[in-house]
Design an enzyme around this catalytic site. Structure first.
Site, mmCIF file in Angstrom:
data_model
loop_
_atom_site.group_PDB
_atom_site.id
_atom_site.type_symbol
_atom_site.label_atom_id
_atom_site.label_comp_id
_atom_site.label_asym_id
_atom_site.label_seq_id
_atom_site.Cartn_x
_atom_site.Cartn_y
_atom_site.Cartn_z
ATOM 1 N N ASP A 155 12.357 8.858 16.525
ATOM 2 C CA ASP A 155 11.202 9.563 15.997
ATOM 3 C C ASP A 155 9.971 8.813 16.492
ATOM 4 O O ASP A 155 10.073 7.685 16.983
ATOM 5 C CB ASP A 155 11.239 9.567 14.462
ATOM 6 N N SER A 156 8.816 9.436 16.320
ATOM 7 C CA SER A 156 7.586 8.772 16.727
ATOM 8 C C SER A 156 7.257 7.601 15.801
ATOM 9 O O SER A 156 6.418 6.779 16.141
ATOM 10 C CB SER A 156 6.433 9.777 16.687
ATOM 11 N N GLU B 14 2.496 7.119 7.002
ATOM 12 C CA GLU B 14 2.634 5.833 7.710
ATOM 13 C C GLU B 14 1.970 4.721 6.891
ATOM 14 O O GLU B 14 2.371 3.569 6.938
ATOM 15 C CB GLU B 14 2.012 5.908 9.107
ATOM 16 N N CYS C 63 12.310 13.918 15.607
ATOM 17 C CA CYS C 63 10.896 14.299 15.602
ATOM 18 C C CYS C 63 10.760 15.811 15.875
ATOM 19 O O CYS C 63 11.243 16.314 16.902
ATOM 20 C CB CYS C 63 10.195 13.492 16.687
ATOM 21 N N CYS D 263 8.031 18.618 9.798
ATOM 22 C CA CYS D 263 7.671 17.317 10.367
ATOM 23 C C CYS D 263 8.454 16.280 9.573
ATOM 24 O O CYS D 263 8.525 16.369 8.341
ATOM 25 C CB CYS D 263 6.165 17.083 10.208
ATOM 26 N N HIS E 286 7.896 13.430 8.679
ATOM 27 C CA HIS E 286 7.164 12.623 7.698
ATOM 28 C C HIS E 286 6.986 13.352 6.358
ATOM 29 O O HIS E 286 6.801 12.719 5.328
ATOM 30 C CB HIS E 286 5.763 12.274 8.230
HETATM 31 N N1 DGL Z 1 7.606 12.730 13.457
HETATM 32 C C1 DGL Z 1 6.718 13.716 13.950
HETATM 33 C C2 DGL Z 1 7.275 15.102 13.754
HETATM 34 O O1 DGL Z 1 8.278 15.293 13.105
HETATM 35 C C3 DGL Z 1 5.392 13.662 13.294
HETATM 36 C C4 DGL Z 1 4.586 12.469 13.572
HETATM 37 C C5 DGL Z 1 3.834 12.476 14.852
HETATM 38 O O2 DGL Z 1 2.868 13.229 15.007
HETATM 39 O O3 DGL Z 1 4.207 11.693 15.665
HETATM 40 O O4 DGL Z 1 6.690 16.027 14.254
#
Ligand code: DGL
Length: 275
Positions: free
Chosen positions: A12-13, A154, A75, A186, A188
């Site tokens: 993931d990011s 975050e 992600c 998303c 998050h």
């Molecule tokens: N984890 C990313 C997603 O699910 C969101 C966070 C980001 O923008 O990097 O889209």
């Protein structure tokens, strides 16, 4: 041949993919998992498709080098933009989060009105809209980008007045559309689930993380790739920036210790990209 003892790779990011990690760990406790959070370059959701694809290829290459047997693109942004290209790049099964979430949304909606919340890139890509329409043509889909949700998570600010006001601001108009289902599009966002639920009231929230974990279980069992129960499952974490915040927020969310964590250097830093 893939060794069934090999780990599942998840990337993931940043920290959001821990929502997927948590569901997979609880559904498949015998499986080892290697998690990569590209914390140095989060958020991906505001970047161009080219940059997201390049970052996602780097994450994929790194995890493949860890000898994983299956890759989960946790992600949504990457799943929306570069899942197909990642799938053609590697020879192991690659699972994204969009299709499982779309399937759950279609199964959940009674009035055919579904909301999707996600990053700007995910909403702009129409990936959820397309995936839902493939399953059922008459569903009305309303998309809303919520770019401030990611930094909130975050930062660990997942409840309290600031989270509440920001969630209300983004979702106020959407609730007026009479939706009965909203996809947390998303990774998050499940961490903000309580605040989101309080804001939208009696609407079903779809957590792609749970749906994705179910698909991982199906793919591993259908392909005879489940791990034996003999040895202890290993959980390893990699991040691309200092692990401090990841560990603090992550341990709170997982309600357990993150013991084995290593910082790796991404090939290209965000600063270089922006120049
Ligand atoms: N984890 C990313 C997603 O699910 C969101 C966070 C980001 O923008 O990097 O889209």
């Amino acid at each position: 041949m893939t060794n069934n003892e090999n780990a599942i790779g998840i990337f993931d990011s940043g920290i959001g993919g821990l929502t997927v990690f948590k569901e997979i760990s609880s559904m498949l406790p015998a499986e080892s998992i290697v998690y990569l959070g590209d914390t140095a370059r989060v958020p991906y959701g505001i970047r161009s498709p080219e940059v997201v694809t390049r970052y996602s290829f780097e994450c994929t290459d790194f995890l493949v080098r860890q000898k994983i047997k299956l890759l989960v693109v946790a992600c949504n942004t990457v799943s929306a933009i570069s899942l197909r290209r990642i799938q053609t790049k590697v020879s192991i099964p690659v699972i994204g989060v969009i299709e499982p979430g779309a399937r759950a949304a279609v199964a959940s909606t009674k009035n055919g009105k579904v909301g999707i919340i996600g990053t700007e890139a995910t909403i702009r890509s129409n990936a959820y809209l397309n995936a839902i329409r493939m399953l059922r043509e008459d569903v009305e889909v309303f998309g809303q980008a919520c770019p401030l949700f990611v930094p909130l998570v975050e930062e660990g600010w997942t409840d309290g007045i600031i989270a509440r006001l920001i969630v209300e601001k983004y979702l106020k108009e959407m609730v007026k559309k009479g939706l009965d289902t909203i996809v947390l599009g998303c990774t998050h966002y499940p961490l903000l689930r309580d605040v989101i639920q309080n804001t939208v009231g009696d609407v079903s929230l779809i957590d792609s993380a749970i749906e994705t974990a179910k698909v991982v279980m199906e793919v591993l069992s259908e392909n005879g790739m489940l791990r034996g129960q003999n040895n202890e499952a290993i959980k390893k974490f990699f991040v691309t920036d200092s692990p401090k915040k990841f560990v603090n927020v992550g341990e709170g969310f997982l309600k357990g210790k993150i013991k084995d964590i290593t910082t790796i250097k991404p090939k290209m830093s965000r600063e270089q990209d922006e120049n």
